[in-house]
Design an enzyme around this catalytic site. Structure first.
Site, short mmCIF file in Angstrom:
data_model
loop_
_atom_site.label_atom_id
_atom_site.label_comp_id
_atom_site.label_asym_id
_atom_site.label_seq_id
_atom_site.Cartn_x
_atom_site.Cartn_y
_atom_site.Cartn_z
N SER A 98 -7.38 1.30 -0.40
CA SER A 98 -6.01 1.17 0.11
C SER A 98 -5.84 2.09 1.31
O SER A 98 -6.76 2.81 1.69
CB SER A 98 -5.00 1.53 -0.98
OG SER A 98 -5.11 2.91 -1.30
N LYS A 99 -4.64 2.08 1.87
CA LYS A 99 -4.38 2.86 3.09
C LYS A 99 -4.60 4.36 2.87
O LYS A 99 -4.90 5.09 3.81
CB LYS A 99 -2.96 2.61 3.58
CG LYS A 99 -2.77 1.22 4.19
CD LYS A 99 -1.35 1.02 4.67
CE LYS A 99 -1.18 -0.38 5.26
NZ LYS A 99 0.21 -0.64 5.68
#
Length: 467
Positions: free
Chosen positions: A239-240
């Site tokens: 994820s980010k």
């Protein structure tokens, strides 16, 4: 006659192309190329609320940047809705689908009751045998099998068995008249003659439901291969928080497409201990047999290492094109020959093109900005005479090449009875403003006589003014 292999990549245009999607696209592309097949691009834009033209363009741009050219498409799923509706009506007419008018509140109450009694929270079949007609807001559900098993013959994971009584009567057409993902994808893959569906393993649980739809519609079932997910360093889904996940963010950070492709293919696929592959090698070697079953861990350092390799090996002329959007605003790169020399100097020393753009600043500066500590330590009165002697001697250098400058510096230090280190760092700071740079000889060759003399004279003036 052997069936022509056809794979597809079918992104939803609700955001950018992410690392996981790019790897899926790459595996489909390589599998089709390896087998002399065809690669189809289909944009799954039936989510009318979240799909945007901007996202579609971003995805196509990322595919193009990565070199994943497609043989057909892009097809747009929203333009095929009439086909999907036709197939819905076919299933209804054959008793294989039915209208459902259950409200969201009724479905939620049913879900809670199932959970409370330890059952799977699937649709309870309230409308299954009511033979309802279409009405405002009604949906269409697929009449799933209630007994037996469905076996997914996965080319990566092996056979996976699902009990049909655990599968839902899935909604195949929403109340707004648009097909759901699970139905539209079956119709499109079947009518586009897709032979192999290679996708992320988050789709595994959709596959038995889709297989039952293929069979209900009389379509041949394609072969399935579900690739393992990509995890961050903490073993959580990528994820980010693990860094950039958008493909084009890597372009903006100064990564080369071949480095990202090489890195992505090695997430779950391998060929012995080989780490670096040309595009043709990947096409020649790629098979699904070599795709692992376990999740892959994204390692940014490994990607940086690959990127530095590809930067080092690249043609400076090509890199000059890649660098165009990355140069700081204050850099003027009008002289192509000079810019290529700068790039060649920095290629062995950087991991990204953004790093190259930052490091290149001193080459293009009209006036060198000295690092304060460097200037205080090395641009001092004691060095002035040596600098002045160098200014007098440089115009006499006939061979202003790396070898010629090496010989000049060696002769200069011998003539003035000094060790090279006496002049090395003051000269480096005069030319670059820094204490760390490419080799002094390389810098001098790239800058050329005129710039070198101008910068040494400026350093002498700086020392005089600092007295």
């Amino acid at each position: 006659m052997t069936e022509k292999i056809r794979t597809r990549f079918a992104p939803s245009p609700t955001g950018f192309l992410h690392i996981g999607g790019a790897r899926t696209a790459l595996f489909n592309w390589l599998f089709s190329r390896h087998n002399g097949g065809e690669f189809v691009l289909r944009v799954e834009d039936t989510d009318q609320v979240r799909s945007t033209d901007e996202s579609t363009k971003a995805i196509l741009d990322a595919m193009t940047w990565l070199g994943l050219n497609w043989d057909e498409g892009p097809y747009f799923q929203a333009q095929r809705v009439d086909l999907h509706r036709e197939m819905v009506q076919k299933l209804i007419a054959e008793g294989k689908a039915y209208y459902c008018t259950c409200t969201a509140e009724e479905l939620e109450a049913n879900r809670k009751q199932a959970l409370a009694t330890g059952k799977k929270p699937k649709y309870n079949g309230t409308c299954r045998d009511k033979n309802l007609k279409k009405s405002p807001g009604s949906v269409v559900r697929f009449r799933g099998a209630q007994a037996g098993v469905t076996i997914v013959e996965d080319l990566i994971k092996g056979n996976i068995t699902f009990n049909n009584d655990e599968l839902d009567d899935l909604i195949i057409e929403r109340g707004d008249g648009y097909p759901t993902y699970n139905f539209a994808v079956v119709i499109d893959d079947a009518l586009m003659n897709i032979t192999h569906v290679i996708r992320g393993d988050d789709h595994v649980n959709n596959t038995p439901r889709q297989i039952l739809m293929y069979e209900a519609l009389g379509f041949a079932v394609p072969k399935f291969a579900h690739v393992p997910m990509i995890l961050g360093s903490d073993k959580a889904r990528l994820s980010k928080r693990h860094g950039a996940t958008s493909v084009m963010a890597y372009k903006e950070m100064g990564f080369l497409p071949e480095a990202l492709v090489n890195y992505l293919v090695r997430l779950s696929w391998s060929h012995g201990d080989q780490e670096i592959f040309s595009p043709q090698e990947l096409i020649d070697l790629f098979t699904l047999d070599a795709v692992g079953k376990s999740p892959a861990v994204f390692n940014p350092e490994k990607l940086l290492w690959l990127n530095s390799h590809y930067i080092k090996e690249a043609n400076p002329v090509r890199l000059m094109e890649e660098m165009k959007p990355l140069w700081p605003a204050n850099i003027q790169t009008g002289d192509a020959g000079f810019t290529q020399k700068v790039i060649a100097d920095l290629q062995p020393r950087v991991k990204t093109l953004v790093e190259m753009a930052t490091m290149a600043n001193f080459y293009f500066a009209d006036q060198v900005q000295y690092e304060e500590q460097a200037a205080q330590k090395f641009l001092v009165t004691d060095i002035t005479a040596h600098m002045q002697a160098m200014v007098a001697a440089i115009p006499t250098v006939q061979n202003f090449s790396k070898e010629g400058i090496e010989e000049f510096l060696k002769a200069f230090t011998q003539e003035h009875d000094i060790k090279f280190k006496v002049i090395a760092q003051p000269l480096r700071v005069a030319l670059t403003g820094k204490t760390v740079s490419p080799g002094i000889d390389e810098v001098m060759v790239t800058l050329g006589k005129e710039r070198v003399l101008k910068r040494i004279n400026a350093a002498i003036a700086y020392i005089e003014a600092s007295k």
